[in-house]
Each structure stands twice: as C-alpha cells, then as structure tokens.
Design a protein around this motif. Structure first.
Motif, short mmCIF file in Angstrom:
data_model
loop_
_atom_site.label_atom_id
_atom_site.label_comp_id
_atom_site.label_asym_id
_atom_site.label_seq_id
_atom_site.Cartn_x
_atom_site.Cartn_y
_atom_site.Cartn_z
N ARG A 43 0.94 -1.16 0.01
CA ARG A 43 0.00 -0.26 -0.04
C ARG A 43 0.93 1.03 0.08
O ARG A 43 1.53 1.55 0.90
CB ARG A 43 -0.73 -0.01 1.12
N TYR A 44 1.03 1.65 -1.10
CA TYR A 44 1.93 3.11 -1.16
C TYR A 44 1.15 4.01 -2.23
O TYR A 44 0.41 3.58 -3.13
CB TYR A 44 3.20 2.90 -1.52
N VAL A 45 1.68 5.34 -2.11
CA VAL A 45 1.05 6.15 -3.40
C VAL A 45 2.16 6.93 -4.08
O VAL A 45 3.42 7.18 -3.32
CB VAL A 45 -0.08 7.48 -2.41
N ALA A 193 0.80 13.98 -1.19
CA ALA A 193 0.82 12.54 -0.63
C ALA A 193 -0.21 12.69 0.85
O ALA A 193 -1.13 11.87 1.08
CB ALA A 193 2.10 12.04 -0.18
N PHE A 196 -3.74 12.98 -0.55
CA PHE A 196 -4.36 11.69 -0.96
C PHE A 196 -4.55 10.77 0.18
O PHE A 196 -5.87 10.13 0.32
CB PHE A 196 -3.24 11.13 -1.89
N SER A 200 -8.33 9.34 1.47
CA SER A 200 -8.50 7.73 1.33
C SER A 200 -8.62 7.24 2.80
O SER A 200 -8.52 5.93 2.97
CB SER A 200 -7.39 6.96 0.74
N GLU A 237 7.41 7.96 -3.54
CA GLU A 237 6.35 6.97 -3.30
C GLU A 237 6.43 6.77 -1.72
O GLU A 237 7.68 6.67 -1.22
CB GLU A 237 6.93 5.62 -3.88
N LEU A 240 1.52 3.98 2.74
CA LEU A 240 0.23 4.53 3.22
C LEU A 240 -0.04 3.47 4.49
O LEU A 240 0.22 2.34 4.53
CB LEU A 240 -1.00 4.22 2.36
#
Length: 242
Positions: A43-45, A193, A196, A200, A237, A240
């Motif tokens: 899980r990353y953005v 980030a 975002f 979420s 990156e 999350l």
C-alpha cells in the motif's frame, strides 16, 4: 484379554502429535502475519513534487558581427581591422573593457568565383564578415551595451544580423541552489501525499522510493533572456498506513 491404547504403550507418539499440531498452528499464524505485512507493504502512493525559481543570469556572451567589402583582400582586411578597433573602443566606453573579447577568423566570400554573368557581378569582388565575441560575468552591463550598439553604425561599423551568432545569457551556479530546490520539491510531493491519504482515510508513512527529476533552465520569456527559470520535478513513493 484387555486392550491397551497405543499412546499408553508409547507416550512419545502422543507428544510428537501434539508438537506437530502446535507447529502447524504457529506456522499458520506466522504465514497470516506475513501476508498482512506484505499487504501493508504493497500500500503506497506515488506523487510528484514541483519546485520553480527565477534567477538572474551570471554569464553573457555577445557576438558582434560586422561586414567589410572591397576589390582586394588587403582592402577587406584593413576595413575589418578598422571596424574591430572601433568596436573594442565602444566596449571600453560601455564598461566592458576588462571583458574577454575574442575575434574569430573572418569569413571571406569571392563573389566573382560564383559563376555569375558579368552584368550580375557585384561592385565589390570580396566581402568578409568579422565576429568579435564578448564574454562577461556582468549580464546587466552587456544588456545595456547592446541597447547602445546603434552608435557603432554612426562610427562606420557595418553591423550584420546573423542568426548563427546570437547573444546568450546563462546561469552557471545551479549546484548552489540544487539542495534547496530538491527540498522544496520533496515538500510539495509530501503535501500531495498527505492530501491523498486524508481523502483515502489513511496516513502517510515512510518514503518507499524517491527519484530526482531533471533540472531544466529556460528563459523566463523571449524578451528577458537574462532572467532564467529553473524547474525540477521529483517523484516520491510513500507508504500508506491505516
């Protein structure tokens, strides 16, 4: 004859089965925990951060082109030398006497060797172009001198506009501002980030991977080439977390 359970006869079989079952339970727990961690790791953005800055150029290069014509090469060379002296004196008057000024070899054209008809031949057989290039760490002084270059014409210098020889202004101290700009781009990426993650229902963790983009240097606009715009984009990156 009474029967006897095998575990009564061999207690080690019971304990062996117990430990095998316990091992399977622990292995299942570890596998589940590993899968959970793997899922969290996945899980990353990926976000991009931008940093821009306007800076003044610190180096100017000004090619001054002038032309001479005549019926003999000696005449052409003498005229080029005369004009060069006028240009150098002009540079001194404009505060560029200490600037580096390099004279390129003249480009000479013999018009009579081009196969023209006699009636089409120009009055002067030879023409030559001289280029004196000024290199200075004072772009403002060069820009002011360029605005006064018309005075050379009144002194007999035949200035030539040549697309090959254009004034250039450069910024040479990029390494001095790189760290601050990279920090600003990374900060911008972190803000994206965070936004975002809030949207979420997550939070931003550590950096998973970061890539520094290419630094670009361009003129702010076509009318002020002595002002440069520096731009860099970084790609980051972030993990999350719940």
């Amino acid at each position: 004859m009474p029967t006897t359970d095998r575990t009564d006869r061999n207690p080690s079989i019971f304990f062996l089965g117990f430990f095998l079952a316990l091992g399977m339970i622990i292995a299942a727990w570890l596998l589940g925990h590993a899968l959970t961690e793997f899922k969290a790791y996945d899980r990353y953005v990926t976000v991009k951060g931008l940093a821009e800055r306007e800076v003044p150029a610190d180096l100017a290069m000004w090619p001054i082109s002038f032309n001479a014509a005549g019926d003999s090469l000696v005449q052409v060379q003498d005229d080029l030398t005369r004009q060069e002296k006028i240009v150098r004196e002009f540079l001194k008057q404009q505060g560029l006497g200490d600037a580096e000024a390099t004279l390129a070899a003249p480009r000479i054209t013999d018009h009579w060797s081009m196969g023209m008809r006699p009636q089409d031949l120009p009055a002067n057989r030879y023409s030559a172009q001289g280029v004196l290039t000024v290199r200075s760490d004072s772009p403002d002084t060069v820009k002011k001198a360029m605005a006064e270059a018309g005075k050379l014409v009144s002194q007999g210098v035949v200035l030539v506009h040549n697309y090959e020889y254009q004034p250039r202004f450069e910024f040479t101290k990029l390494n001095d501002i790189k760290p601050d700009m990279i920090a600003a781009a990374t900060k911008d990426a972190r803000a994206a980030a965070d936004q975002f993650a809030r949207d979420s229902g997550s939070s931003v963790g550590a950096i998973r991977r970061a890539t520094q983009g290419y630094f670009s240097i361009s003129d702010r606009d076509p009318y002020t080439p002595e002002i440069k715009q520096i731009r860099v984009v970084t790609t980051v990156e972030y993990f999350l977390e719940n």
